[in-house]
Design an enzyme around this catalytic site. Structure first.
Site, PDB file in Angstrom:
ATOM      1  N   TYR A   1      -9.900   2.896  -5.661  1.00 16.27           N
ATOM      2  CA  TYR A   1      -8.908   3.919  -6.023  1.00 16.27           C
ATOM      3  C   TYR A   1      -8.994   4.439  -7.448  1.00 16.27           C
ATOM      4  O   TYR A   1      -8.438   5.483  -7.749  1.00 16.27           O
ATOM      5  CB  TYR A   1      -7.497   3.379  -5.774  1.00 16.27           C
ATOM      6  CG  TYR A   1      -7.290   2.929  -4.350  1.00 16.27           C
ATOM      7  CD1 TYR A   1      -7.399   3.841  -3.288  1.00 16.27           C
ATOM      8  CD2 TYR A   1      -7.021   1.606  -4.043  1.00 16.27           C
ATOM      9  CE1 TYR A   1      -7.232   3.431  -1.982  1.00 16.27           C
ATOM     10  CE2 TYR A   1      -6.836   1.198  -2.728  1.00 16.27           C
ATOM     11  CZ  TYR A   1      -6.942   2.109  -1.706  1.00 16.27           C
ATOM     12  OH  TYR A   1      -6.775   1.702  -0.416  1.00 16.27           O
TER      13      TYR A   1
ATOM     14  N   ARG B   1     -10.880   3.431  11.543  1.00 18.37           N
ATOM     15  CA  ARG B   1     -12.098   3.293  10.735  1.00 18.37           C
ATOM     16  C   ARG B   1     -12.557   1.848  10.792  1.00 18.37           C
ATOM     17  O   ARG B   1     -11.749   0.933  10.638  1.00 18.37           O
ATOM     18  CB  ARG B   1     -11.773   3.673   9.292  1.00 18.37           C
ATOM     19  CG  ARG B   1     -12.896   4.347   8.531  1.00 18.37           C
ATOM     20  CD  ARG B   1     -12.558   4.402   7.049  1.00 18.37           C
ATOM     21  NE  ARG B   1     -12.627   3.071   6.497  1.00 18.37           N
ATOM     22  CZ  ARG B   1     -11.774   2.586   5.572  1.00 18.37           C
ATOM     23  NH1 ARG B   1     -10.807   3.309   5.087  1.00 18.37           N
ATOM     24  NH2 ARG B   1     -11.916   1.357   5.134  1.00 18.37           N
TER      25      ARG B   1
ATOM     26  N   GLU C   1     -13.721  -5.452   9.665  1.00 24.81           N
ATOM     27  CA  GLU C   1     -12.351  -5.201  10.130  1.00 24.81           C
ATOM     28  C   GLU C   1     -12.241  -3.788  10.701  1.00 24.81           C
ATOM     29  O   GLU C   1     -13.085  -2.936  10.448  1.00 24.81           O
ATOM     30  CB  GLU C   1     -11.364  -5.325   8.962  1.00 24.81           C
ATOM     31  CG  GLU C   1     -11.715  -4.398   7.818  1.00 24.81           C
ATOM     32  CD  GLU C   1     -10.530  -3.953   6.990  1.00 24.81           C
ATOM     33  OE1 GLU C   1      -9.380  -4.271   7.337  1.00 24.81           O
ATOM     34  OE2 GLU C   1     -10.748  -3.231   6.000  1.00 24.81           O
TER      35      GLU C   1
ATOM     36  N   GLY D   1      -6.729   5.493   5.105  1.00 23.76           N
ATOM     37  CA  GLY D   1      -6.251   6.454   4.103  1.00 23.76           C
ATOM     38  C   GLY D   1      -6.630   7.886   4.451  1.00 23.76           C
ATOM     39  O   GLY D   1      -7.677   8.139   5.035  1.00 23.76           O
TER      40      GLY D   1
ATOM     41  N   ASN E   1      -9.483  -0.652  10.646  1.00 19.02           N
ATOM     42  CA  ASN E   1      -8.252  -0.097  10.063  1.00 19.02           C
ATOM     43  C   ASN E   1      -7.692   0.896  11.069  1.00 19.02           C
ATOM     44  O   ASN E   1      -8.358   1.870  11.416  1.00 19.02           O
ATOM     45  CB  ASN E   1      -8.582   0.638   8.758  1.00 19.02           C
ATOM     46  CG  ASN E   1      -9.127  -0.318   7.706  1.00 19.02           C
ATOM     47  OD1 ASN E   1      -8.404  -1.147   7.184  1.00 19.02           O
ATOM     48  ND2 ASN E   1     -10.419  -0.221   7.423  1.00 19.02           N
TER      49      ASN E   1
ATOM     50  N   ASP F   1     -14.980  -1.121   9.273  1.00 19.35           N
ATOM     51  CA  ASP F   1     -15.760  -1.525   8.098  1.00 19.35           C
ATOM     52  C   ASP F   1     -16.822  -2.545   8.518  1.00 19.35           C
ATOM     53  O   ASP F   1     -16.522  -3.516   9.213  1.00 19.35           O
ATOM     54  CB  ASP F   1     -14.849  -2.151   7.037  1.00 19.35           C
ATOM     55  CG  ASP F   1     -13.901  -1.129   6.409  1.00 19.35           C
ATOM     56  OD1 ASP F   1     -14.157   0.083   6.554  1.00 19.35           O
ATOM     57  OD2 ASP F   1     -12.915  -1.547   5.778  1.00 19.35           O
TER      58      ASP F   1
ATOM     59  N   GLU G   1       0.814  -1.219   0.000  1.00 19.49           N
ATOM     60  CA  GLU G   1       0.000   0.000   0.000  1.00 19.49           C
ATOM     61  C   GLU G   1       0.851   1.275   0.000  1.00 19.49           C
ATOM     62  O   GLU G   1       0.375   2.354   0.352  1.00 19.49           O
ATOM     63  CB  GLU G   1      -0.958  -0.014   1.200  1.00 19.49           C
ATOM     64  CG  GLU G   1      -2.009  -1.102   1.061  1.00 19.49           C
ATOM     65  CD  GLU G   1      -2.944  -1.169   2.255  1.00 19.49           C
ATOM     66  OE1 GLU G   1      -4.003  -0.523   2.200  1.00 19.49           O
ATOM     67  OE2 GLU G   1      -2.615  -1.846   3.230  1.00 19.49           O
TER      68      GLU G   1
ATOM     69  N   SER H   1      -6.699  -2.837   1.181  1.00 17.62           N
ATOM     70  CA  SER H   1      -7.016  -2.397  -0.180  1.00 17.62           C
ATOM     71  C   SER H   1      -7.625  -3.497  -1.043  1.00 17.62           C
ATOM     72  O   SER H   1      -7.513  -3.466  -2.263  1.00 17.62           O
ATOM     73  CB  SER H   1      -5.771  -1.830  -0.880  1.00 17.62           C
ATOM     74  OG  SER H   1      -5.327  -0.676  -0.208  1.00 17.62           O
TER      75      SER H   1
END
Ligand SMILES: Nc1ncnc2c1ncn2[C@@H]1O[C@H](COP(=O)(O)OP(=O)(O)OP(=O)(O)O)[C@@H](O)[C@H]1O
Ligand SMILES: [Mg+2]
Length: 308
Positions: A218, A257, A272, A278, A274, A259, A24, A152
């Protein structure tokens, strides 16, 4: 902007650690550059550091007072860097060693959530001894195969037959020695940002792809982000509460964050956490922060505050 005395007094010299060597790296470069610009605009004294294998030798010369970590994936987000900085006595942003390592590992996060009774899709560990048909049947016939430690959406494939499952495992196993299959959830997808004591408004993600894959994340310009996400007040509160509970349960701190997916009945399932999401100007945390009334610069300072 020039370095301001007030900022210098409060934060000292701030190293932004970004780039790195994980898969990443490219996203981390973008996140790091956006954060560095924001800190400049705020008058903070910034030392940009593209992290390589010589980081620990380099650090003393930079005379940092704290570090803002903007690395994604193994090496920067998994606790190893956090451990090194802790050893050096240098304050850093976000989660500590244990939480970073646990959150980076999807298998162990899910085992943990299962143990404490938090909802996460049913799952199985895959390896060369796996009975592909039996595993598929036990997870409802359609699964998502994932490497435990990537982000990602790298190495992830949907599978609905035993041959597809074996193929998906082979692809994921190229990236990681730990691979899981998860029951496929049909329904809406959300992400919820944590900023200090605050839960930011949830974002709903919609894509025409089979799932929110690397391209949808992305590259595609037809991925839809809804914030406010359209849930009623009660469901939004439930989602934020679940995200906070999941974040705290893994001992995460500072910011991050979570998900989450919902099935067709509207029940939420944790995917999950994070710990270093990002921070490009297209990223999700800045989008949620904007909805809550924080500019990108406000957000970056609040993240920096998590180093105290
Ligand atoms: N059990 C599932 N059922 C259906 N879709 C799923 C499932 N798990 C994951 N997905 C899809 O795959 C995407 C990536 O999954 P996940 O968040 O677990 O991995 P990631 O690659 O670590 O993500 P990130 O880039 O946020 O770190 C999700 O956003 C979702 O669209
Ligand atoms: Mg994710």
């Amino acid at each position: 902007m020039a370095v301001s005395d007030a900022m210098k007094q409060k934060y000292g010299r701030v190293g932004v650690l970004y780039g790195g060597t994980s898969a990443e790296r490219d996203i981390s470069l973008l996140s790091g550059q956006a954060v560095i610009k924001a800190l400049h605009r705020c008058g903070v004294e910034v030392v940009p550091i593209d992290v390589g294998a010589d980081l620990l030798q380099q650090l003393p010369a930079h005379r940092l007072d704290r570090a803002l970590i903007m690395l994604h994936g193994p090496g920067g987000e998994d606790g190893s860097l956090q451990g090194a900085l802790q050893f050096l006595g240098l304050p850093y942003t976000g989660s500590g060693v244990f939480a970073s390592a646990l959150a980076m590992d999807k298998l162990h996060s899910k085992q943990f959530w299962k143990g404490v009774g938090l909802p996460t899709p049913k799952f199985a560990v895959l390896n060369k001894e796996t009975d592909w048909q039996e595993t598929l049947d036990s997870l409802g016939g359609v699964v998502m195969v994932k490497p435990s430690h990537e982000g990602s959406s790298l190495g992830m494939t949907r599978a609905d037959s035993k041959d597809a499952l074996r193929g998906a495992w082979q692809a994921a196993a190229k990236l990681d020695s730990s691979v899981i299959a998860e029951q496929w959830i049909v329904g809406a997808e959300y992400t919820v940002a944590v900023l200090g004591d605050e839960m930011l408004p949830s974002i709903k993600l919609e894509t025409d792809h089979t799932f929110y894959d690397y391209d949808a994340k992305y590259l595609a310009d037809d991925t839809r982000y809804l914030c406010p996400c359209g849930l009623d007040t009660e469901a939004e509160a439930e989602l934020r509460q679940l995200a906070r509970t999941a974040f705290n349960s893994l001992s995460c701190s500072g910011w991050g964050r979570v998900d989450v997916m919902a099935n067709e009945a509207g029940d939420f399932f944790l995917l999950e956490v994070n710990t270093i999401p990002g921070m490009t100007d297209h990223s999700l945390v800045p989008m949620a922060a904007a909805e809550a009334g924080y500019s990108f610069d406000d957000l970056v300072l609040r993240i920096l505050d998590t180093s105290f």
